[in-house]
Design a protein around this motif. Sequence first.
Motif, PDB file in Angstrom:
ATOM      1  N   THR A 222       0.784  -1.283   0.008  1.00  0.00           N
ATOM      2  CA  THR A 222       0.044  -0.136   0.086  1.00  0.00           C
ATOM      3  C   THR A 222       0.618   1.146  -0.058  1.00  0.00           C
ATOM      4  O   THR A 222       1.701   1.311   0.586  1.00  0.00           O
ATOM      5  CB  THR A 222      -0.973  -0.088   1.337  1.00  0.00           C
ATOM      6  OG1 THR A 222      -1.796  -1.133   1.565  1.00  0.00           O
ATOM      7  CG2 THR A 222      -1.947   1.384   1.347  1.00  0.00           C
ATOM      8  N   GLN A 223       0.452   2.226  -0.767  1.00  0.00           N
ATOM      9  CA  GLN A 223       1.148   3.683  -0.980  1.00  0.00           C
ATOM     10  C   GLN A 223       0.096   4.573  -0.689  1.00  0.00           C
ATOM     11  O   GLN A 223      -1.026   4.289  -0.818  1.00  0.00           O
ATOM     12  CB  GLN A 223       2.125   3.425  -2.172  1.00  0.00           C
ATOM     13  CG  GLN A 223       3.230   2.615  -2.203  1.00  0.00           C
ATOM     14  CD  GLN A 223       4.069   2.875  -3.384  1.00  0.00           C
ATOM     15  OE1 GLN A 223       4.220   3.918  -4.042  1.00  0.00           O
ATOM     16  NE2 GLN A 223       4.611   1.599  -3.842  1.00  0.00           N
ATOM     17  N   SER A 224       0.388   5.892  -1.033  1.00  0.00           N
ATOM     18  CA  SER A 224      -0.270   6.892  -0.746  1.00  0.00           C
ATOM     19  C   SER A 224      -1.509   6.969  -1.871  1.00  0.00           C
ATOM     20  O   SER A 224      -2.555   7.270  -1.630  1.00  0.00           O
ATOM     21  CB  SER A 224       0.131   8.250  -0.645  1.00  0.00           C
ATOM     22  OG  SER A 224       1.104   8.719  -1.855  1.00  0.00           O
TER      23      SER A 224
ATOM     24  N   TYR B 155      -4.433   8.493   2.231  1.00  0.00           N
ATOM     25  CA  TYR B 155      -5.361   8.288   3.505  1.00  0.00           C
ATOM     26  C   TYR B 155      -6.904   8.232   3.472  1.00  0.00           C
ATOM     27  O   TYR B 155      -7.753   9.067   3.811  1.00  0.00           O
ATOM     28  CB  TYR B 155      -4.920   9.566   4.460  1.00  0.00           C
ATOM     29  CG  TYR B 155      -5.246   9.223   5.875  1.00  0.00           C
ATOM     30  CD1 TYR B 155      -4.574   8.003   6.615  1.00  0.00           C
ATOM     31  CD2 TYR B 155      -6.336   9.612   6.738  1.00  0.00           C
ATOM     32  CE1 TYR B 155      -4.913   7.624   7.749  1.00  0.00           C
ATOM     33  CE2 TYR B 155      -6.452   9.234   7.927  1.00  0.00           C
ATOM     34  CZ  TYR B 155      -5.980   8.138   8.537  1.00  0.00           C
ATOM     35  OH  TYR B 155      -6.307   7.744   9.710  1.00  0.00           O
TER      36      TYR B 155
ATOM     37  N   THR C  23      -5.003   3.844   2.394  1.00  0.00           N
ATOM     38  CA  THR C  23      -3.622   4.104   1.698  1.00  0.00           C
ATOM     39  C   THR C  23      -2.911   5.180   2.786  1.00  0.00           C
ATOM     40  O   THR C  23      -3.464   5.573   3.670  1.00  0.00           O
ATOM     41  CB  THR C  23      -4.193   5.163   0.396  1.00  0.00           C
ATOM     42  OG1 THR C  23      -5.144   6.027   0.814  1.00  0.00           O
ATOM     43  CG2 THR C  23      -4.753   4.347  -0.406  1.00  0.00           C
ATOM     44  N   GLU C  24      -1.580   5.273   2.153  1.00  0.00           N
ATOM     45  CA  GLU C  24      -0.722   5.916   2.936  1.00  0.00           C
ATOM     46  C   GLU C  24      -1.156   7.426   3.070  1.00  0.00           C
ATOM     47  O   GLU C  24      -1.510   8.000   2.100  1.00  0.00           O
ATOM     48  CB  GLU C  24       0.568   5.654   2.541  1.00  0.00           C
ATOM     49  CG  GLU C  24       1.062   3.996   2.515  1.00  0.00           C
ATOM     50  CD  GLU C  24       1.283   3.710   4.212  1.00  0.00           C
ATOM     51  OE1 GLU C  24       1.508   4.544   4.902  1.00  0.00           O
ATOM     52  OE2 GLU C  24       1.229   2.504   4.649  1.00  0.00           O
ATOM     53  N   SER C  25      -0.815   8.288   4.079  1.00  0.00           N
ATOM     54  CA  SER C  25      -0.745   9.546   4.095  1.00  0.00           C
ATOM     55  C   SER C  25       0.183   9.969   2.905  1.00  0.00           C
ATOM     56  O   SER C  25       1.205   9.365   2.868  1.00  0.00           O
ATOM     57  CB  SER C  25      -0.438  10.289   5.638  1.00  0.00           C
ATOM     58  OG  SER C  25      -1.621   9.691   6.473  1.00  0.00           O
TER      59      SER C  25
END
Length: 312
Positions: free
Chosen positions: A128-130, A184, A211-213
Amino acid sequence: MLIPCVSVGAAGSTVTQKKGENVTLNCPQVQEDESLATTIWYKDDIMKVSMGQSGGTQYTEPSLESKFAVEQDSSLVLMRLDPGDSGNYTCKVFVVNSTGVMDNNSTTWIVLVQDVPSPPGEARIVDTQSRQVKVEWSPSDSDNNSPISNYVVLISECQTGNNKREIVVGESTHQVTITNLEPYTCYQVHVRATNDVGRSLPGPPTSQFYTESESVTAIVDQAGGSCASDTCRDSFLVCEGSVCKYKTGVDCSNGNEHCQSGTACESSSNMICKIQLTEDCSSNPTECGEGLKCDTTSNTCKPTCLGFTLHV
């Protein structure tokens, strides 16, 4: 609703039908010098139904009456086909010939019932990425007699189900990276398989995930944040020396140290970034600071005194 019914003629062939249809399977013909004694139908070598010379039908199980019907010519009708009806069907006809001797003939049909594929295995988050996520899944256990043509990956936001998207991949692909997501944000993913009959039920979905910030070096929405050349989010910011700074003429009351180079945040101008002495004012001639005016000859801010421009 009318249910399609197909009668097959060539004995001993493979019959392929879709779920819900009916199909008629023929028996060996009784010759003119023969008399029919008994007809028995088998599925996978297990007797299912028989019909005597008088035409009476006997089923080995009462539930088969809603599935099988034997016609007067001994043909078998399979009703409302289901994938479980796939198998080998054998008709054995017992006859008495002209000399009074008992004989028998048989024909076997291979029946394949097509349905949508079984659901794929559970969807799993690999990375998972932003703004993207990698998802994998296990293939469907069965294509139900119709080859799988593709997998459909469905992603939507949690709870609201908004922003639904479908990503279609080939039948041999069991992993995909989904891009253009929001940072996010809560999402959930499930996968379906497709063949010529249609789409399967969805496989078990992923757990809900965020998702990532967004990192400070990606998209910046306030002055003072680190930036690359084009990653200051808002139109009133400019990336200068890897830092987002307020442009000329922008309210700087919440960050007066962050006006771009050559400007200063002036309290006398209601905390607005103003161009300073000798700085280029060609693009914003009205934005020189207090006591300054844009000199049209040099296109720089020059001090003013008693309505005259002093050239320095």
